[in-house]
Design a protein around this motif. Structure first.
Motif, PDB file in Angstrom:
ATOM      1  N   LYS A  86      13.325   4.319  10.102  1.00  0.00           N
ATOM      2  CA  LYS A  86      14.074   2.784   9.941  1.00  0.00           C
ATOM      3  C   LYS A  86      16.176   3.269   9.788  1.00  0.00           C
ATOM      4  CE  LYS A  86      11.380  -0.251   7.523  1.00  0.00           C
ATOM      5  NZ  LYS A  86      10.823  -1.285   6.479  1.00  0.00           N
ATOM      6  N   ILE A  87      16.175   4.701  10.322  1.00  0.00           N
ATOM      7  CA  ILE A  87      17.403   4.409  11.067  1.00  0.00           C
ATOM      8  C   ILE A  87      17.476   4.446  12.333  1.00  0.00           C
ATOM      9  CG2 ILE A  87      19.360   5.970  10.347  1.00  0.00           C
ATOM     10  CD1 ILE A  87      17.789   7.095   8.673  1.00  0.00           C
ATOM     11  N   LEU A  88      18.445   3.681  12.758  1.00  0.00           N
ATOM     12  CA  LEU A  88      18.747   3.326  14.556  1.00  0.00           C
ATOM     13  C   LEU A  88      19.925   4.053  14.488  1.00  0.00           C
ATOM     14  CD1 LEU A  88      17.399  -0.817  15.129  1.00  0.00           C
ATOM     15  CD2 LEU A  88      16.132   1.240  15.214  1.00  0.00           C
ATOM     16  N   VAL A  89      20.198   4.730  15.596  1.00  0.00           N
ATOM     17  CA  VAL A  89      20.983   6.137  16.168  1.00  0.00           C
ATOM     18  C   VAL A  89      20.704   5.455  18.089  1.00  0.00           C
ATOM     19  CG1 VAL A  89      21.336   6.961  14.739  1.00  0.00           C
ATOM     20  CG2 VAL A  89      20.667   7.889  16.806  1.00  0.00           C
ATOM     21  N   ARG A  90      21.758   5.525  18.807  1.00  0.00           N
ATOM     22  CA  ARG A  90      21.788   5.482  20.402  1.00  0.00           C
ATOM     23  C   ARG A  90      21.547   6.775  21.095  1.00  0.00           C
ATOM     24  NH1 ARG A  90      21.398   1.545  23.622  1.00  0.00           N
ATOM     25  NH2 ARG A  90      23.265   0.890  24.838  1.00  0.00           N
ATOM     26  N   ASP A  91      20.688   6.733  21.940  1.00  0.00           N
ATOM     27  CA  ASP A  91      19.889   7.760  22.299  1.00  0.00           C
ATOM     28  C   ASP A  91      20.352   7.814  23.505  1.00  0.00           C
ATOM     29  OD1 ASP A  91      18.757  10.574  23.618  1.00  0.00           O
ATOM     30  OD2 ASP A  91      17.347   9.112  24.569  1.00  0.00           O
ATOM     31  N   ARG A  92      21.544   8.941  23.853  1.00  0.00           N
ATOM     32  CA  ARG A  92      22.646   9.020  25.247  1.00  0.00           C
ATOM     33  C   ARG A  92      22.172   9.942  25.846  1.00  0.00           C
ATOM     34  NH1 ARG A  92      24.834   4.085  25.621  1.00  0.00           N
ATOM     35  NH2 ARG A  92      22.324   4.222  26.084  1.00  0.00           N
ATOM     36  N   SER A  93      21.609  10.400  26.142  1.00  0.00           N
ATOM     37  CA  SER A  93      20.554  11.588  26.666  1.00  0.00           C
ATOM     38  C   SER A  93      20.343  11.235  28.195  1.00  0.00           C
ATOM     39  CB  SER A  93      19.059  12.008  25.684  1.00  0.00           C
ATOM     40  OG  SER A  93      18.426  11.371  26.797  1.00  0.00           O
ATOM     41  N   LYS A  94      20.318   9.992  28.592  1.00  0.00           N
ATOM     42  CA  LYS A  94      20.118  10.299  29.971  1.00  0.00           C
ATOM     43  C   LYS A  94      21.508   9.941  30.548  1.00  0.00           C
ATOM     44  CE  LYS A  94      15.707   9.683  29.235  1.00  0.00           C
ATOM     45  NZ  LYS A  94      15.966  10.187  27.998  1.00  0.00           N
ATOM     46  N   ILE A  95      22.060   9.438  29.975  1.00  0.00           N
ATOM     47  CA  ILE A  95      23.506   9.588  30.686  1.00  0.00           C
ATOM     48  C   ILE A  95      24.296  10.963  31.247  1.00  0.00           C
ATOM     49  CG2 ILE A  95      26.223   8.068  29.777  1.00  0.00           C
ATOM     50  CD1 ILE A  95      24.346   5.821  28.810  1.00  0.00           C
ATOM     51  N   VAL A  96      25.164  10.876  32.262  1.00  0.00           N
ATOM     52  CA  VAL A  96      25.836  11.837  32.852  1.00  0.00           C
ATOM     53  C   VAL A  96      26.987  12.374  31.942  1.00  0.00           C
ATOM     54  CG1 VAL A  96      27.549  10.014  33.972  1.00  0.00           C
ATOM     55  CG2 VAL A  96      27.162  11.953  34.995  1.00  0.00           C
ATOM     56  N   LEU A  97      26.406  13.652  32.256  1.00  0.00           N
ATOM     57  CA  LEU A  97      27.358  14.378  30.815  1.00  0.00           C
ATOM     58  C   LEU A  97      26.949  14.223  28.845  1.00  0.00           C
ATOM     59  CD1 LEU A  97      30.876  14.119  32.667  1.00  0.00           C
ATOM     60  CD2 LEU A  97      29.090  16.045  33.068  1.00  0.00           C
ATOM     61  N   CYS A  98      26.010  13.666  28.963  1.00  0.00           N
ATOM     62  CA  CYS A  98      25.682  13.453  27.302  1.00  0.00           C
ATOM     63  C   CYS A  98      24.137  14.265  27.093  1.00  0.00           C
ATOM     64  CB  CYS A  98      25.442  12.193  27.040  1.00  0.00           C
ATOM     65  SG  CYS A  98      27.485  12.217  27.594  1.00  0.00           S
ATOM     66  N   ASN A  99      23.839  15.119  28.189  1.00  0.00           N
ATOM     67  CA  ASN A  99      22.305  15.435  27.973  1.00  0.00           C
ATOM     68  C   ASN A  99      22.452  15.940  26.431  1.00  0.00           C
ATOM     69  OD1 ASN A  99      19.782  16.998  28.570  1.00  0.00           O
ATOM     70  ND2 ASN A  99      20.924  18.966  29.187  1.00  0.00           N
TER      71      ASN A  99
ATOM     72  N   TYR B  66      21.997   9.449   3.392  1.00  0.00           N
ATOM     73  CA  TYR B  66      20.392   9.301   3.775  1.00  0.00           C
ATOM     74  C   TYR B  66      20.037   9.300   5.358  1.00  0.00           C
ATOM     75  CZ  TYR B  66      15.369   6.864   3.878  1.00  0.00           C
ATOM     76  OH  TYR B  66      14.965   6.455   4.472  1.00  0.00           O
ATOM     77  N   LEU B  67      20.924   9.933   6.129  1.00  0.00           N
ATOM     78  CA  LEU B  67      20.266  10.313   7.818  1.00  0.00           C
ATOM     79  C   LEU B  67      20.823  11.376   7.989  1.00  0.00           C
ATOM     80  CD1 LEU B  67      21.229   9.348  11.536  1.00  0.00           C
ATOM     81  CD2 LEU B  67      23.066  10.026  10.317  1.00  0.00           C
ATOM     82  N   ILE B  68      21.629  11.843   6.878  1.00  0.00           N
ATOM     83  CA  ILE B  68      21.950  13.379   6.715  1.00  0.00           C
ATOM     84  C   ILE B  68      20.571  13.846   6.397  1.00  0.00           C
ATOM     85  CG2 ILE B  68      23.179  15.482   6.054  1.00  0.00           C
ATOM     86  CD1 ILE B  68      25.038  14.084   8.131  1.00  0.00           C
ATOM     87  N   ASN B  69      20.504  13.399   5.703  1.00  0.00           N
ATOM     88  CA  ASN B  69      19.508  13.810   4.560  1.00  0.00           C
ATOM     89  C   ASN B  69      17.777  13.889   5.463  1.00  0.00           C
ATOM     90  OD1 ASN B  69      17.131  14.513   2.366  1.00  0.00           O
ATOM     91  ND2 ASN B  69      17.025  12.268   1.887  1.00  0.00           N
ATOM     92  N   LYS B  70      17.368  12.613   6.048  1.00  0.00           N
ATOM     93  CA  LYS B  70      16.555  12.796   7.012  1.00  0.00           C
ATOM     94  C   LYS B  70      16.868  13.938   8.426  1.00  0.00           C
ATOM     95  CE  LYS B  70      14.452   9.672   4.665  1.00  0.00           C
ATOM     96  NZ  LYS B  70      13.309   9.935   4.705  1.00  0.00           N
ATOM     97  N   ILE B  71      18.332  13.618   8.541  1.00  0.00           N
ATOM     98  CA  ILE B  71      17.658  14.926  10.179  1.00  0.00           C
ATOM     99  C   ILE B  71      18.209  16.461   9.524  1.00  0.00           C
ATOM    100  CG2 ILE B  71      19.610  15.820  12.162  1.00  0.00           C
ATOM    101  CD1 ILE B  71      20.861  13.278  11.880  1.00  0.00           C
ATOM    102  N   ASN B  72      17.982  16.275   8.482  1.00  0.00           N
ATOM    103  CA  ASN B  72      17.506  18.007   7.663  1.00  0.00           C
ATOM    104  C   ASN B  72      16.281  17.928   7.548  1.00  0.00           C
ATOM    105  OD1 ASN B  72      19.617  19.967   7.331  1.00  0.00           O
ATOM    106  ND2 ASN B  72      21.093  18.044   5.741  1.00  0.00           N
ATOM    107  N   LYS B  73      15.462  17.218   7.472  1.00  0.00           N
ATOM    108  CA  LYS B  73      14.200  17.434   7.585  1.00  0.00           C
ATOM    109  C   LYS B  73      13.430  17.419   8.008  1.00  0.00           C
ATOM    110  CE  LYS B  73      14.376  15.436   2.185  1.00  0.00           C
ATOM    111  NZ  LYS B  73      14.056  15.013   1.652  1.00  0.00           N
TER     112      LYS B  73
END
Ligand SMILES: *Cc1c(COP(=O)(O)O)cnc(C)c1O
Length: 376
Positions: free
Chosen positions: A334-347, A362-369
Motif C-alpha cells: 500500500k505504498i504508491l511510488v512512480r516507476d519511471r523505468s520506461k522513461i529515457v535515461l531513467c532505466n 514506513y517506506l524505508i522499512n519496507k524497501i529494506n525488507k
C-alpha cells in the motif's frame, strides 16, 4: 571584434528586435475577446445584478449565498496576494486552472497546428508533449545529458527560426529532481527567437532563485509556477504564469472567461495568508528529503539516489533488481511510488515523493525488507 563580442552583439540585436506579434498565430491576432458581463467595470456591492443570467434567488446551498454569482474573471484579489508574495506586478501574472491550462493556452497562442514544432528535453514532465500533440504540434526531443543537463550544442542546432515556436525547460526538472544550470537557461532564452517556457513548479524547494526577477530582460520568457506543490493546494488547480504584460494580455484574451472557480479563488486567498504554516511545511519537507536521501543511500538494493532540488527523489536500483518489481512490491504494501523505468535515461528508476516522517520511515522499512526472491 573577437568571436565572443560578435556573438554577444548579435544576441543584443535579436532581443531588441523581438516582435511578439510576429509569433502570435494569425487566427488569435484577429479575435475580439469574449467580454464577460461583469469583467470590465467595477461591481458596486449594492448594485442590482441582472446582467449575467445568474439565479438572483440564490443557490440551494443557502449558507453559501455568493455561489449563485460568477467569480471574478481576472481574479484580482488572489492576484494581489500572489503579487505581494512574489513581488511581481499584477499585470505580469496570469492564473490558470492548473499549469496544464496555461501550457495549453501557450500552444494555442504561439503555434500553428501541422506546421510548427516545440522542443523539449526528456526525461521531463509529460504534459509538454501530450498538450502539444493534442494541438497537432510536432515535438522535437533533445535528450538531457547523462548528468541531466541541457545539451546546448544539439539544442542550438535544432532551433529553426521559422518553425520552432516553443521551448520547454523544467527546473528543477521532473522526474530527475535537479536544477538546470542557470547560465544554460539564459543561453537558451537569449539564443531562441521563439517563446521559452521555464517551468518552476518546484522552485520553492530549490536553493536556486526564480527567474521571475529577470522577466523584464527577457520578452520571450514565460515562467510557470503553481500552488499545487510547495503550497499544498493541488486540489484547487491553480497554476501561475509570470511573463511580460504583452504576453499576459494575449493569455487573458483567449482564456475561458471564468477559468478559476469562486471556491478556488476564496480558498487560495485564505491559504496564502497563512505563510507561517507554508514555511513550516517547507522546512519539514526539506528535512525529510535529507533523511530520505541518507536512508535510501544505505539500502543495499539502491544503486543511486540522485541529488534533488524538489520534493521528490529519483532513485536507481542495482542492475540485478528490477525497479518495476520493486514498485509492484511496494504497491502490495500500500505504498504508491512512480516507476519511471520506461522513461529515457531513467532505466531502473523510481520517483519517490517526500512524505511525512512516519510515511517515509514506513517506506524505508519496507524497501529494506524487499524479499530476495523478487530479485531477477
Ligand atoms: C506538478 C507539476 C506541475 C503542476 O501542475 P498543476 O497543473 O499546476 O498542478 C507543473 N509542472 C511540473 C513539471 C510538475 O511536475
Amino acid at each position: 571584434m573577437n568571436a565572443h563580442n560578435n556573438r554577444y552583439n548579435n544576441e543584443k540585436k535579436k532581443r531588441s528586435n523581438f516582435d511578439l506579434n510576429s509569433l502570435i498565430r494569425k487566427n488569435i491576432l484577429n479575435i475580439d475577446p469574449y467580454l464577460s458581463a461583469r469583467g470590465e467595470h467595477n461591481k458596486d456591492k449594492d448594485s442590482i445584478f441582472l446582467d449575467a443570467n445568474e439565479n438572483s434567488f440564490g443557490s440551494p446551498l443557502s449558507f453559501l449565498n455568493s455561489y449563485n454569482r460568477y467569480p471574478d474573471p481576472f481574479q484580482k484579489e488572489l492576484k494581489k496576494k500572489i503579487s505581494d508574495l512574489k513581488n511581481i506586478s499584477i499585470s505580469k501574472i496570469f492564473l490558470g486552472n492548473g499549469s496544464d491550462e496555461i501550457i495549453d493556452l501557450i500552444y494555442r497562442i504561439f503555434s500553428r497546428p501541422e506546421v510548427d514544432h516545440a522542443i523539449i528535453f526528456p526525461p521531463t514532465y509529460g504534459m509538454y508533449e501530450v498538450s502539444g500533440k493534442t494541438h497537432g504540434i510536432d515535438i522535437i526531443k533533445i535528450l538531457l545529458t547523462e548528468k541531466y543537463q541541457l545539451n546546448l550544442r544539439k539544442i542550438e542546432n535544432s532551433m529553426n527560426d521559422k518553425y520552432s515556436k516553443i521551448i520547454f525547460i523544467c527546473s528543477p526538472n521532473n522526474p530527475t529532481g535537479n536544477d538546470i544550470k542557470r547560465k544554460d537557461i539564459k543561453f537558451i532564452i537569449k539564443k531562441f527567437s521563439g517563446i521559452v517556457v521555464l517551468d518552476e513548479a518546484y522552485i520553492d524547494f530549490s536553493s536556486q532563485k526564480s527567474f521571475s526577477d529577470e522577466i523584464e530582460d527577457f520578452p520571450n520568457l514565460i515562467i510557470l509556477q503553481t500552488l499545487s506543490k510547495s503550497w499544498g493546494l493541488a486540489g484547487l488547480r491553480i497554476g501561475i504564469a509570470i511573463a511580460s504584460e504583452e504576453i499576459i494580455k494575449w493569455m487573458n484574451k483567449i482564456k475561458h472567461p471564468y477559468n478559476i472557480s469562486l471556491n478556488s479563488q476564496k480558498i487560495a486567498i485564505k491559504a496564502l495568508e497563512n505563510k507561517d504554516l507554508f514555511f513550516y511545511h517547507l522546512k519539514n519537507i526539506l528535512l525529510e528529503r535529507k533523511y530520505m536521501e541518507e536512508s535510501l543511500k544505505k539500502i543495499p538494493i539502491v544503486k543511486k539516489v540522485y541529488p534533488s532540488s524538489a520534493n521528490f527523489l529519483l532513485i536507481k536500483t542495482k542492475t540485478n533488481i528490477s525497479s518495476y518489481n520493486l514498485y509492484q512490491y511496494l504497491m502490495k504494501q500500500k505504498i504508491l511510488v512512480r516507476d519511471r523505468s520506461k522513461i529515457v535515461l531513467c532505466n531502473n528508476c523510481l520517483r519517490i515523493t517526500i512524505g511525512t516522517h512516519k510515511e517515509n520511515k514506513y517506506l524505508i522499512n519496507k524497501i529494506n525488507k524487499y524479499p530476495q526472491f523478487n530479485q531477477k
